[in-house]
Design a protein around this motif. Structure first.
Motif, PDB file in Angstrom:
ATOM      1  N   VAL A 274      16.151 -37.236  33.667  1.00  0.00           N
ATOM      2  CA  VAL A 274      16.481 -37.123  35.091  1.00  0.00           C
ATOM      3  C   VAL A 274      16.796 -35.689  35.498  1.00  0.00           C
ATOM      4  O   VAL A 274      16.828 -35.378  36.675  1.00  0.00           O
ATOM      5  CB  VAL A 274      17.641 -38.054  35.495  1.00  0.00           C
ATOM      6  CG1 VAL A 274      17.152 -39.458  35.684  1.00  0.00           C
ATOM      7  CG2 VAL A 274      18.766 -38.005  34.487  1.00  0.00           C
ATOM      8  N   VAL A 275      17.019 -34.809  34.530  1.00  0.00           N
ATOM      9  CA  VAL A 275      17.321 -33.417  34.870  1.00  0.00           C
ATOM     10  C   VAL A 275      16.026 -32.648  35.123  1.00  0.00           C
ATOM     11  O   VAL A 275      15.823 -32.083  36.194  1.00  0.00           O
ATOM     12  CB  VAL A 275      18.135 -32.740  33.759  1.00  0.00           C
ATOM     13  CG1 VAL A 275      18.426 -31.300  34.129  1.00  0.00           C
ATOM     14  CG2 VAL A 275      19.424 -33.485  33.518  1.00  0.00           C
TER      15      VAL A 275
ATOM     16  N   GLN B 205      12.546 -33.524  35.735  1.00  0.00           N
ATOM     17  CA  GLN B 205      12.016 -34.851  36.004  1.00  0.00           C
ATOM     18  C   GLN B 205      10.583 -35.080  35.568  1.00  0.00           C
ATOM     19  O   GLN B 205      10.119 -36.207  35.561  1.00  0.00           O
ATOM     20  CB  GLN B 205      12.155 -35.144  37.493  1.00  0.00           C
ATOM     21  CG  GLN B 205      13.611 -35.204  37.873  1.00  0.00           C
ATOM     22  CD  GLN B 205      13.799 -35.497  39.326  1.00  0.00           C
ATOM     23  OE1 GLN B 205      12.870 -35.527  40.094  1.00  0.00           O
ATOM     24  NE2 GLN B 205      15.037 -35.729  39.723  1.00  0.00           N
TER      25      GLN B 205
ATOM     26  N   ALA C 189      20.351 -30.789  27.950  1.00  0.00           N
ATOM     27  CA  ALA C 189      21.470 -31.339  27.183  1.00  0.00           C
ATOM     28  C   ALA C 189      21.597 -32.841  27.411  1.00  0.00           C
ATOM     29  O   ALA C 189      21.896 -33.595  26.490  1.00  0.00           O
ATOM     30  CB  ALA C 189      22.759 -30.627  27.583  1.00  0.00           C
ATOM     31  N   LEU C 190      21.322 -33.259  28.655  1.00  0.00           N
ATOM     32  CA  LEU C 190      21.438 -34.690  28.941  1.00  0.00           C
ATOM     33  C   LEU C 190      20.414 -35.499  28.151  1.00  0.00           C
ATOM     34  O   LEU C 190      20.709 -36.591  27.671  1.00  0.00           O
ATOM     35  CB  LEU C 190      21.260 -34.940  30.442  1.00  0.00           C
ATOM     36  CG  LEU C 190      21.376 -36.404  30.851  1.00  0.00           C
ATOM     37  CD1 LEU C 190      22.779 -36.926  30.641  1.00  0.00           C
ATOM     38  CD2 LEU C 190      20.956 -36.610  32.290  1.00  0.00           C
TER      39      LEU C 190
ATOM     40  N   ASP D  96      21.677 -36.006  24.778  1.00  0.00           N
ATOM     41  CA  ASP D  96      22.686 -37.074  24.780  1.00  0.00           C
ATOM     42  C   ASP D  96      22.024 -38.443  24.823  1.00  0.00           C
ATOM     43  O   ASP D  96      22.458 -39.381  24.154  1.00  0.00           O
ATOM     44  CB  ASP D  96      23.604 -36.947  26.010  1.00  0.00           C
ATOM     45  CG  ASP D  96      24.533 -35.749  25.890  1.00  0.00           C
ATOM     46  OD1 ASP D  96      24.510 -35.102  24.831  1.00  0.00           O
ATOM     47  OD2 ASP D  96      25.260 -35.473  26.856  1.00  0.00           O
TER      48      ASP D  96
ATOM     49  N   THR E  81      18.590 -48.169  32.446  1.00  0.00           N
ATOM     50  CA  THR E  81      18.327 -48.447  33.862  1.00  0.00           C
ATOM     51  C   THR E  81      19.606 -48.841  34.594  1.00  0.00           C
ATOM     52  O   THR E  81      19.719 -48.602  35.789  1.00  0.00           O
ATOM     53  CB  THR E  81      17.271 -49.548  34.063  1.00  0.00           C
ATOM     54  OG1 THR E  81      17.598 -50.636  33.204  1.00  0.00           O
ATOM     55  CG2 THR E  81      15.897 -49.052  33.716  1.00  0.00           C
TER      56      THR E  81
ATOM     57  N   ARG F 206      22.284 -47.373  34.309  1.00  0.00           N
ATOM     58  CA  ARG F 206      22.967 -46.118  34.633  1.00  0.00           C
ATOM     59  C   ARG F 206      22.138 -45.208  35.523  1.00  0.00           C
ATOM     60  O   ARG F 206      22.658 -44.553  36.422  1.00  0.00           O
ATOM     61  CB  ARG F 206      23.336 -45.389  33.344  1.00  0.00           C
ATOM     62  CG  ARG F 206      24.557 -46.021  32.712  1.00  0.00           C
ATOM     63  CD  ARG F 206      24.608 -45.835  31.217  1.00  0.00           C
ATOM     64  NE  ARG F 206      25.749 -46.562  30.671  1.00  0.00           N
ATOM     65  CZ  ARG F 206      25.788 -47.865  30.474  1.00  0.00           C
ATOM     66  NH1 ARG F 206      24.737 -48.608  30.787  1.00  0.00           N
ATOM     67  NH2 ARG F 206      26.867 -48.447  29.989  1.00  0.00           N
ATOM     68  N   TYR F 207      20.843 -45.128  35.255  1.00  0.00           N
ATOM     69  CA  TYR F 207      20.014 -44.170  35.986  1.00  0.00           C
ATOM     70  C   TYR F 207      18.964 -44.840  36.876  1.00  0.00           C
ATOM     71  O   TYR F 207      18.171 -44.144  37.512  1.00  0.00           O
ATOM     72  CB  TYR F 207      19.354 -43.196  34.998  1.00  0.00           C
ATOM     73  CG  TYR F 207      20.372 -42.300  34.338  1.00  0.00           C
ATOM     74  CD1 TYR F 207      20.866 -41.187  35.016  1.00  0.00           C
ATOM     75  CD2 TYR F 207      20.887 -42.587  33.090  1.00  0.00           C
ATOM     76  CE1 TYR F 207      21.829 -40.373  34.448  1.00  0.00           C
ATOM     77  CE2 TYR F 207      21.854 -41.775  32.514  1.00  0.00           C
ATOM     78  CZ  TYR F 207      22.309 -40.670  33.191  1.00  0.00           C
ATOM     79  OH  TYR F 207      23.269 -39.878  32.636  1.00  0.00           O
ATOM     80  N   GLY F 208      18.931 -46.163  36.900  1.00  0.00           N
ATOM     81  CA  GLY F 208      17.985 -46.850  37.774  1.00  0.00           C
ATOM     82  C   GLY F 208      16.594 -46.937  37.170  1.00  0.00           C
ATOM     83  O   GLY F 208      16.326 -46.358  36.122  1.00  0.00           O
TER      84      GLY F 208
ATOM     85  N   PHE G 240      14.183 -45.478  37.969  1.00  0.00           N
ATOM     86  CA  PHE G 240      13.600 -44.136  37.989  1.00  0.00           C
ATOM     87  C   PHE G 240      13.420 -43.570  36.580  1.00  0.00           C
ATOM     88  O   PHE G 240      12.514 -42.774  36.344  1.00  0.00           O
ATOM     89  CB  PHE G 240      14.512 -43.222  38.807  1.00  0.00           C
ATOM     90  CG  PHE G 240      13.954 -41.866  39.045  1.00  0.00           C
ATOM     91  CD1 PHE G 240      12.964 -41.662  39.987  1.00  0.00           C
ATOM     92  CD2 PHE G 240      14.417 -40.773  38.331  1.00  0.00           C
ATOM     93  CE1 PHE G 240      12.440 -40.410  40.210  1.00  0.00           C
ATOM     94  CE2 PHE G 240      13.906 -39.515  38.548  1.00  0.00           C
ATOM     95  CZ  PHE G 240      12.914 -39.334  39.495  1.00  0.00           C
TER      96      PHE G 240
END
Lengths: 188, 174
Positions: free
Chosen positions: A70-71, A73, A83-84, A87, A110, A112-114, A116
């Motif tokens: 998500v960072v 994309q 870094a994310l 993780d 999903t 947590r982040y949907g 997407f």
């Protein structure tokens, strides 16, 4: 930089006194190559396999390569150096090691982040257009093409451009070019 | 005439798609947490490693979670606004010090002032992951029953505070 500068001056100093031309440039290149290799190794540390179990690592990679970071994309979690993403890979590793299934890990992400984060989005009412539009577009174009061909097959022969061997006879009829141009518009 | 209308319609359709698509910010990932129970956590408080704060300690009041870190540049821009806002005492503001070192986080608050009632300490980002944090700073509004009502990604602006968060707080407190 200072190192290179130093070796350069050293190099030219040597050239004046002796004629050992090849040793020093060689050494500088080697040093540069080493520095390059070392720095790449430092960048790559994040993405290097960290688990002892290669099978688990392979499952983690497979799953991470269908999750979006998500960072940054346009990268997968497997490819990203953010870094994310590291993780998230660690999280996948831990959960798979704890006996969770791929679907459970996907559901964890999903939640947590949907949707997407999924490169393969699920089919639901929000994604119906996304999934169905290509097929609908294809069917629509085929139907259009079929209709056009049917319409044209019913037109009289006069509506079409004459075959080129007939049209090329210069004496009868108009210039073949202008005939082609006008008949090309008519049938549409 | 009909021949002209088809390309025109196609063009207008394309233009409409582009207009909507390009005016969206792709960095804003819609949070699946909105309308759901806030993720559970229990973390040590930044100021005092011995003290813990959990989600259930905050049930019964409307609160705002602001994710920050001492290494985060945009948090520095946001900080004066949070300081001013916290002086108005509209809501319990809880910080989440995300992927930071305790000493660095404490020093940052000592330096620039502390707008938070408390800051949770999340050195490995595990709490942040549960909250779907991907770009610090982020801000969440949680209602009295512990449901996440709003999320803002990136530094807060006076406009977001006045137009989005404050009306929501009035509604949740009313």
């Amino acid at each position: 930089m200072a190192e290179i500068q130093a070796s350069k001056t050293q190099h030219s100093a040597r050239l004046q006194h002796t004629h050992t031309r090849r040793t020093l440039p060689g050494r500088t290149t080697a040093a540069l190559l080493c520095a390059l290799l070392l720095s790449t190794a430092a960048w790559c540390r994040d993405a290097a396999p960290a688990a002892d179990d290669p099978a688990l690592e392979a499952r983690m990679r497979a799953l991470a390569s269908e999750l979006r970071c998500v960072v940054c994309q346009n990268q997968t979690v497997a490819d990203s150096h953010a870094a994310l993403a590291a993780d998230m890979r660690q999280q996948i590793r831990q959960q798979l090691a704890a006996g969770q299934s791929e679907d459970q890990v996907r559901a964890f992400m999903t939640a947590r982040y949907g949707d997407f984060v999924l490169y393969r989005p699920p089919f639901n009412d929000r994604t119906a257009l996304l999934w169905l539009a290509p097929g609908a577009l294809m069917l629509g174009s085929l139907a259009g093409l079929w209709g056009l061909m049917r319409r044209r097959s019913r037109l009289a022969d006069a509506a079409f451009e004459p075959d080129s061997d007939l049209a090329l006879e210069p004496e009868d009829g108009p210039n073949p070019d202008s005939a082609r141009a006008s008949s090309a518009i008519r049938p549409l | 005439m009909k021949k002209l209308l088809i390309p025109l319609a196609l063009f207008l359709m394309l233009a409409a798609f582009l207009y909507v698509g390009l005016s969206r910010d792709p960095r804003e990932v819609p949070s699946p947490l909105i309308g759901r129970q806030a993720p559970a956590f229990s973390a040590s408080v930044l100021a005092d490693p011995a003290r813990r704060l959990g989600r259930d300690d905050l049930v019964g009041k409307v609160w705002v979670l602001n994710v920050w870190a001492s290494w985060c540049g945009a948090c520095r821009d946001e900080h004066p606004l949070l300081m001013a806002w916290s002086r108005e005492q509209r809501v319990t503001l809880i910080g989440l010090d995300y992927k930071d070192q305790r000493a660095a986080g404490q020093a940052w608050l000592a330096d620039g002032g502390n707008p938070y009632a408390d800051s949770l300490f999340d050195p490995d980002g595990r709490i942040g992951l549960d909250w779907g944090v991907y770009g610090v700073p982020e801000t969440f509004v949680i209602d009295k029953t512990g449901i996440v009502r709003f999320k803002h990604i990136g530094a807060l602006t006076p406009a977001v505070l006045r137009e989005r968060i404050e009306p929501l707080l009035r509604q949740l407190n009313g």
